[in-house]
Design an enzyme around this catalytic site. Structure first.
Site, PDB file in Angstrom:
ATOM      1  N   GLU A   1      57.241 -12.114  38.855  1.00  0.00           N
ATOM      2  CA  GLU A   1      56.309 -11.170  39.485  1.00  0.00           C
ATOM      3  C   GLU A   1      57.045  -9.914  39.928  1.00  0.00           C
ATOM      4  O   GLU A   1      57.757  -9.910  40.937  1.00  0.00           O
ATOM      5  CB  GLU A   1      55.622 -11.826  40.687  1.00  0.00           C
ATOM      6  CG  GLU A   1      54.599 -10.921  41.348  1.00  0.00           C
ATOM      7  CD  GLU A   1      53.909 -11.584  42.524  1.00  0.00           C
ATOM      8  OE1 GLU A   1      53.091 -10.902  43.166  1.00  0.00           O
ATOM      9  OE2 GLU A   1      54.193 -12.759  42.808  1.00  0.00           O
TER      10      GLU A   1
ATOM     11  N   LYS B   1      51.239 -32.521  48.524  1.00  0.00           N
ATOM     12  CA  LYS B   1      50.921 -31.592  47.441  1.00  0.00           C
ATOM     13  C   LYS B   1      49.437 -31.227  47.353  1.00  0.00           C
ATOM     14  O   LYS B   1      48.918 -30.947  46.277  1.00  0.00           O
ATOM     15  CB  LYS B   1      51.410 -32.154  46.097  1.00  0.00           C
ATOM     16  CG  LYS B   1      52.910 -32.388  46.074  1.00  0.00           C
ATOM     17  CD  LYS B   1      53.388 -33.036  44.800  1.00  0.00           C
ATOM     18  CE  LYS B   1      54.892 -33.283  44.855  1.00  0.00           C
ATOM     19  NZ  LYS B   1      55.409 -33.984  43.678  1.00  0.00           N
TER      20      LYS B   1
ATOM     21  N   ASP C   1      60.833 -29.184  44.873  1.00  0.00           N
ATOM     22  CA  ASP C   1      59.622 -29.596  44.177  1.00  0.00           C
ATOM     23  C   ASP C   1      58.609 -28.469  44.286  1.00  0.00           C
ATOM     24  O   ASP C   1      58.059 -28.217  45.363  1.00  0.00           O
ATOM     25  CB  ASP C   1      59.078 -30.883  44.807  1.00  0.00           C
ATOM     26  CG  ASP C   1      57.972 -31.518  43.969  1.00  0.00           C
ATOM     27  OD1 ASP C   1      57.235 -30.766  43.290  1.00  0.00           O
ATOM     28  OD2 ASP C   1      57.835 -32.760  44.001  1.00  0.00           O
TER      29      ASP C   1
ATOM     30  N   HIS D   1      52.943  -1.371  43.415  1.00  0.00           N
ATOM     31  CA  HIS D   1      52.698  -2.214  42.231  1.00  0.00           C
ATOM     32  C   HIS D   1      52.764  -1.378  40.953  1.00  0.00           C
ATOM     33  O   HIS D   1      53.310  -1.812  39.946  1.00  0.00           O
ATOM     34  CB  HIS D   1      51.338  -2.886  42.351  1.00  0.00           C
ATOM     35  CG  HIS D   1      51.351  -4.045  43.303  1.00  0.00           C
ATOM     36  ND1 HIS D   1      50.486  -5.111  43.176  1.00  0.00           N
ATOM     37  CD2 HIS D   1      52.123  -4.310  44.366  1.00  0.00           C
ATOM     38  CE1 HIS D   1      50.719  -5.976  44.128  1.00  0.00           C
ATOM     39  NE2 HIS D   1      51.711  -5.516  44.866  1.00  0.00           N
TER      40      HIS D   1
END
Length: 402
Positions: A97, A226, A301, A396
């Site tokens: 990104e 999760k 993770d 951006h």
């Protein structure tokens, strides 16, 4: 090579069994060539990587065909004043990104110029919550009573499975004939999911034997692992970490091109009111961006980003500036086990000085958690500043994200 490919096509050799006949490198190459021949795709780039794969195929992945490479940048230096993290750090961020590293880097500069981020761990415990079936609600109450009266026996059973983990809390929850036992462990420098799962299995055997309850599943989703869950926001899971910094009016004006009142207003209307109106479990600007980038770089993770995203960001205007803080109720991290032993991920942890077991045990994982929280604070400061100064779209566009 052709012999192995033909055996796979005929079904006499399974893809997952290649490592039983070949070395890890060769097995991965054969499997990749088979997938190329079946799909028509060119997977040459997947086959170009530097990590030694013996450990990967043994501990981290099945049916390996290669590795995806994610660019890693650094943000910093970031000054941190924690109970464990007491230095200046360069934060490794793995992301595709554009503008993310630049954004966090600006926040790091602001924090460091302000004297550093204060960070504290409020709670530290990894959870697992098996679910049991009772015969009826009376039996469910009897199971809960037995658990409440035999905590030391349950603790002994759990800790018999590990030389590191310590059970320090167990809370029963009942829904009809379902009984959940939410157990919380100190897992030292490991993130600890494997550790607490094995310990919970031992507890399950004990509870079944002594109460007549039937163990249905080792995870009953009261953990909660999760998935976005209010119980993790309220009670915490992994490390519960808070990081804060006081910014002067001059720093806010110079680096963020705004003022304390506007910064607080953006946070209130966006992070607090906007998130509440959306019924979000995260009250922040971009916490998951930083958590994900650090987790990928450092062998965590990646699915636990969902828990890290439940961060709450606060901005309080005060005389001469503003106090900005982030609270991460659920940050499961570790510096041993899982993906932390892979070469590139290990190097990123070594960059932070936290790879492996700490002295005392648990110190490295807690240091790492404090650094991550400070990094999240940096990301929040930068994005809030960009929004307050109406610079977000321009940033951006300039960095290739328009």
């Amino acid at each position: 090579m052709d012999d192995y490919l033909e055996r796979i096509r005929s079904g006499s050799l399974k893809l997952y069994a290649l490592e039983k006949e070949l070395g890890a490198d060769e097995a991965v190459r054969v499997r990749r060539e088979y997938i190329e021949s079946e799909s028509g795709a060119d997977l040459a780039a997947l086959g170009s990587f530097t990590i030694p794969i013996d450990q990967a195929v043994r501990k981290n992945i099945e049916n390996m065909i290669g590795a995806v490479q994610v660019p890693v940048g650094v943000a910093g230096p970031l000054a941190v004043h924690g109970e464990y993290a007491k230095s200046s750090y360069y934060l490794p961020l793995a992301t595709t990104e554009g503008a993310l590293v630049a954004s966090v880097n600006r926040g790091c500069s602001l924090i460091t110029r302000a004297g550093g981020a204060d960070v504290r761990i409020m709670r530290d415990g990894m959870t697992r919550a098996p679910v049991f079936a009772a015969r009826d609600i009376i039996h469910a109450r009897e199971i809960v009573t037995w658990v409440e009266e035999h905590v030391s026996e349950i603790r002994e059973a759990a800790e018999s499975t590990t030389s590191h983990g310590k059970l320090f809390d167990i809370v029963p929850y009942v829904a009809g004939t379902s009984v959940f036992l939410r157990m919380e462990f100190d897992t030292k420098d490991a993130m600890g999911m494997n550790m607490v799962t094995i310990a919970s299995a031992k507890v399950g055997e004990l509870v079944e034997r002594e109460t007549g309850a039937r163990l249905v599943a080792l995870s009953g989703n009261m953990c909660t692992d999760k998935k976005p869950a209010a119980i993790n926001v309220v009670k915490g899971r992994g490390k519960t970490v808070v990081a804060g910094v006081k910014l002067s009016d001059d720093l806010i004006a110079t680096l963020l091109k705004t003022d304390a009142e506007t910064l607080a207003a953006v946070n209130y209307r966006k992070n607090l009111v906007g998130s509440a109106r959306a019924a979000s479990l995260g009250f922040n600007a971009q916490a998951a961006n930083v958590v994900a980038a650090v987790f990928i770089a450092c062998g965590q993770d990646a699915a636990h980003v969902v828990e890290g995203s439940t961060c709450i960001t606060t901005v309080e205007k005060m005389d001469g500036g503003a106090y900005v803080a982030v609270t991460l109720p659920s940050l499961p991290v570790g510096t041993v086990g899982g993906g932390t032993g892979l070469a590139t991920q290990r190097e990123c942890l070594e960059l932070l000085g936290v790879h492996g077991g700490g002295t005392p045990a648990g110190a490295n994982a807690r240091t790492f958690a404090e650094i991550v929280a400070a990094g999240v604070l940096a990301g929040e400061l930068s994005l809030l500043g960009a929004l307050a100064a109406q610079h977000l779209a321009r940033a951006h566009q300039e960095l290739g994200r328009g």
